[in-house]
Design a protein around this motif. Structure first.
Motif, mmCIF file in Angstrom:
data_model
loop_
_atom_site.group_PDB
_atom_site.id
_atom_site.type_symbol
_atom_site.label_atom_id
_atom_site.label_comp_id
_atom_site.label_asym_id
_atom_site.label_seq_id
_atom_site.Cartn_x
_atom_site.Cartn_y
_atom_site.Cartn_z
ATOM 1 N N ASN A 195 0.832 -1.201 0.000
ATOM 2 C CA ASN A 195 0.000 0.000 0.000
ATOM 3 C C ASN A 195 0.871 1.257 0.000
ATOM 4 O O ASN A 195 0.706 2.142 0.828
ATOM 5 C CB ASN A 195 -0.926 -0.023 1.224
ATOM 6 N N GLU A 196 1.838 1.296 -0.891
ATOM 7 C CA GLU A 196 2.698 2.460 -1.068
ATOM 8 C C GLU A 196 3.361 2.338 -2.439
ATOM 9 O O GLU A 196 3.377 1.251 -3.017
ATOM 10 C CB GLU A 196 3.757 2.557 0.041
ATOM 11 N N PRO A 197 3.899 3.432 -2.954
ATOM 12 C CA PRO A 197 4.552 3.343 -4.272
ATOM 13 C C PRO A 197 5.849 2.529 -4.189
ATOM 14 O O PRO A 197 6.786 2.914 -3.492
ATOM 15 C CB PRO A 197 4.860 4.789 -4.639
ATOM 16 N N VAL A 198 5.859 1.403 -4.866
ATOM 17 C CA VAL A 198 7.017 0.514 -4.887
ATOM 18 C C VAL A 198 7.145 -0.043 -6.303
ATOM 19 O O VAL A 198 6.150 -0.436 -6.901
ATOM 20 C CB VAL A 198 6.852 -0.655 -3.885
ATOM 21 N N GLU A 199 8.358 -0.087 -6.796
ATOM 22 C CA GLU A 199 8.601 -0.729 -8.083
ATOM 23 C C GLU A 199 8.945 -2.188 -7.809
ATOM 24 O O GLU A 199 9.806 -2.484 -6.990
ATOM 25 C CB GLU A 199 9.762 -0.041 -8.801
ATOM 26 N N VAL A 200 8.260 -3.101 -8.487
ATOM 27 C CA VAL A 200 8.537 -4.523 -8.332
ATOM 28 C C VAL A 200 9.141 -5.017 -9.645
ATOM 29 O O VAL A 200 8.515 -4.911 -10.700
ATOM 30 C CB VAL A 200 7.265 -5.327 -7.978
ATOM 31 N N ILE A 201 10.359 -5.527 -9.548
ATOM 32 C CA ILE A 201 11.086 -5.994 -10.728
ATOM 33 C C ILE A 201 11.147 -7.510 -10.706
ATOM 34 O O ILE A 201 11.490 -8.114 -9.695
ATOM 35 C CB ILE A 201 12.512 -5.400 -10.759
ATOM 36 N N CYS A 202 10.846 -8.102 -11.843
ATOM 37 C CA CYS A 202 10.819 -9.554 -11.989
ATOM 38 C C CYS A 202 12.059 -10.013 -12.746
ATOM 39 O O CYS A 202 12.360 -9.493 -13.818
ATOM 40 C CB CYS A 202 9.552 -9.915 -12.744
ATOM 41 N N THR A 203 12.786 -10.999 -12.187
ATOM 42 C CA THR A 203 13.990 -11.523 -12.850
ATOM 43 C C THR A 203 13.678 -12.721 -13.738
ATOM 44 O O THR A 203 14.559 -13.186 -14.457
ATOM 45 C CB THR A 203 15.045 -11.981 -11.826
ATOM 46 N N ASN A 204 12.472 -13.246 -13.666
ATOM 47 C CA ASN A 204 12.093 -14.462 -14.390
ATOM 48 C C ASN A 204 12.966 -15.648 -13.990
ATOM 49 O O ASN A 204 13.302 -16.493 -14.815
ATOM 50 C CB ASN A 204 12.112 -14.242 -15.901
ATOM 51 N N GLY A 205 13.383 -15.684 -12.736
ATOM 52 C CA GLY A 205 14.113 -16.828 -12.193
ATOM 53 C C GLY A 205 15.618 -16.728 -12.258
ATOM 54 O O GLY A 205 16.313 -17.245 -11.406
ATOM 55 N N THR A 206 16.143 -16.081 -13.278
ATOM 56 C CA THR A 206 17.594 -15.932 -13.400
ATOM 57 C C THR A 206 17.907 -14.535 -13.887
ATOM 58 O O THR A 206 17.034 -13.827 -14.379
ATOM 59 C CB THR A 206 18.188 -16.937 -14.421
ATOM 60 N N GLN A 211 2.865 -9.918 6.360
ATOM 61 C CA GLN A 211 3.638 -9.816 7.601
ATOM 62 C C GLN A 211 5.124 -9.614 7.337
ATOM 63 O O GLN A 211 5.754 -8.781 7.986
ATOM 64 C CB GLN A 211 3.429 -11.059 8.466
ATOM 65 N N VAL A 212 5.687 -10.358 6.386
ATOM 66 C CA VAL A 212 7.126 -10.195 6.131
ATOM 67 C C VAL A 212 7.413 -8.826 5.513
ATOM 68 O O VAL A 212 8.450 -8.214 5.810
ATOM 69 C CB VAL A 212 7.751 -11.343 5.287
ATOM 70 N N LEU A 213 6.501 -8.329 4.701
ATOM 71 C CA LEU A 213 6.682 -6.986 4.133
ATOM 72 C C LEU A 213 6.546 -5.912 5.210
ATOM 73 O O LEU A 213 7.309 -4.943 5.230
ATOM 74 C CB LEU A 213 5.680 -6.744 3.003
ATOM 75 N N LEU A 214 5.608 -6.091 6.104
ATOM 76 C CA LEU A 214 5.421 -5.142 7.210
ATOM 77 C C LEU A 214 6.669 -5.105 8.092
ATOM 78 O O LEU A 214 7.130 -4.030 8.477
ATOM 79 C CB LEU A 214 4.188 -5.538 8.027
ATOM 80 N N ARG A 215 7.256 -6.278 8.380
ATOM 81 C CA ARG A 215 8.487 -6.329 9.181
ATOM 82 C C ARG A 215 9.653 -5.630 8.473
ATOM 83 O O ARG A 215 10.582 -5.175 9.118
ATOM 84 C CB ARG A 215 8.853 -7.773 9.502
ATOM 85 N N ALA A 216 9.584 -5.566 7.137
ATOM 86 C CA ALA A 216 10.627 -4.892 6.369
ATOM 87 C C ALA A 216 10.283 -3.407 6.162
ATOM 88 O O ALA A 216 10.888 -2.727 5.331
ATOM 89 C CB ALA A 216 10.821 -5.572 5.016
ATOM 90 N N ASN A 217 9.305 -2.907 6.913
ATOM 91 C CA ASN A 217 8.894 -1.502 6.905
ATOM 92 C C ASN A 217 8.184 -1.050 5.639
ATOM 93 O O ASN A 217 8.321 0.100 5.218
ATOM 94 C CB ASN A 217 10.083 -0.580 7.205
ATOM 95 N N PHE A 218 7.403 -1.945 5.050
ATOM 96 C CA PHE A 218 6.536 -1.568 3.942
ATOM 97 C C PHE A 218 5.137 -1.358 4.484
ATOM 98 O O PHE A 218 4.722 -2.041 5.424
ATOM 99 C CB PHE A 218 6.481 -2.681 2.883
ATOM 100 N N ASN A 219 4.413 -0.417 3.890
ATOM 101 C CA ASN A 219 3.004 -0.255 4.210
ATOM 102 C C ASN A 219 2.238 -1.299 3.408
ATOM 103 O O ASN A 219 2.453 -1.434 2.209
ATOM 104 C CB ASN A 219 2.505 1.144 3.832
ATOM 105 N N VAL A 220 1.372 -2.033 4.083
ATOM 106 C CA VAL A 220 0.577 -3.059 3.410
ATOM 107 C C VAL A 220 -0.899 -2.795 3.670
ATOM 108 O O VAL A 220 -1.263 -2.118 4.634
ATOM 109 C CB VAL A 220 0.954 -4.487 3.896
ATOM 110 N N HIS A 221 -1.741 -3.325 2.791
ATOM 111 C CA HIS A 221 -3.180 -3.226 3.015
ATOM 112 C C HIS A 221 -3.532 -4.062 4.236
ATOM 113 O O HIS A 221 -3.203 -5.252 4.300
ATOM 114 C CB HIS A 221 -3.949 -3.717 1.786
#
Length: 116
Positions: free
Chosen positions: A24-35, A99-109
């Motif tokens: 629930n915040e502006p974040v860029e998510v980059i996908c490596t496609n596994g490698t 929960q893991v994102l919240l522990r890493a200081n991300f805002n989540v829904h």
């Protein structure tokens, strides 16, 4: 236009889709496609140099290999771990990812924090 400061690097498109709906915040998510090739990794490092980078990959052999590569080439990145029980980010329950994102200081829904 907002400058996005946080980046999460994941393996697959389904991982990316899961993260994007929970955060629930502006974040860029980059996908490596596994490698990721060394050339692409070098390019990525230059592109992300001034951003907060997080690595969230599967808890399996391929994920650990990718994590080691990032540790070696991008030591500033912060690593986020899912419970090994779930093995894959895409297979982990939404509440666990939240929960893991919240522990890493991300805002989540908030709704995703509830076990169902």
């Amino acid at each position: 236009m907002i400058e996005i400061e946080k980046v999460i690097i994941v393996e697959g498109r389904s991982d990316k889709q899961k993260i994007e709906k929970i955060i629930n915040e502006p974040v860029e998510v980059i996908c490596t496609n596994g490698t990721i090739s060394d050339a692409k990794l070098e390019e990525l490092i230059e592109e992300l140099y001034y951003k907060d980078v997080y690595i969230l990959v599967d808890a399996d052999e391929a994920g650990e290999k990718l994590r080691k590569q990032f540790r070696r080439e991008f030591p500033e990145a912060e690593h986020i771990y899912i419970d090994r029980t779930y093995r894959e980010v895409a297979a982990a329950p939404n509440w666990h990812i939240a929960q893991v994102l919240l522990r890493a200081n991300f805002n989540v829904h908030y709704d995703y924090l509830l076990k169902r």
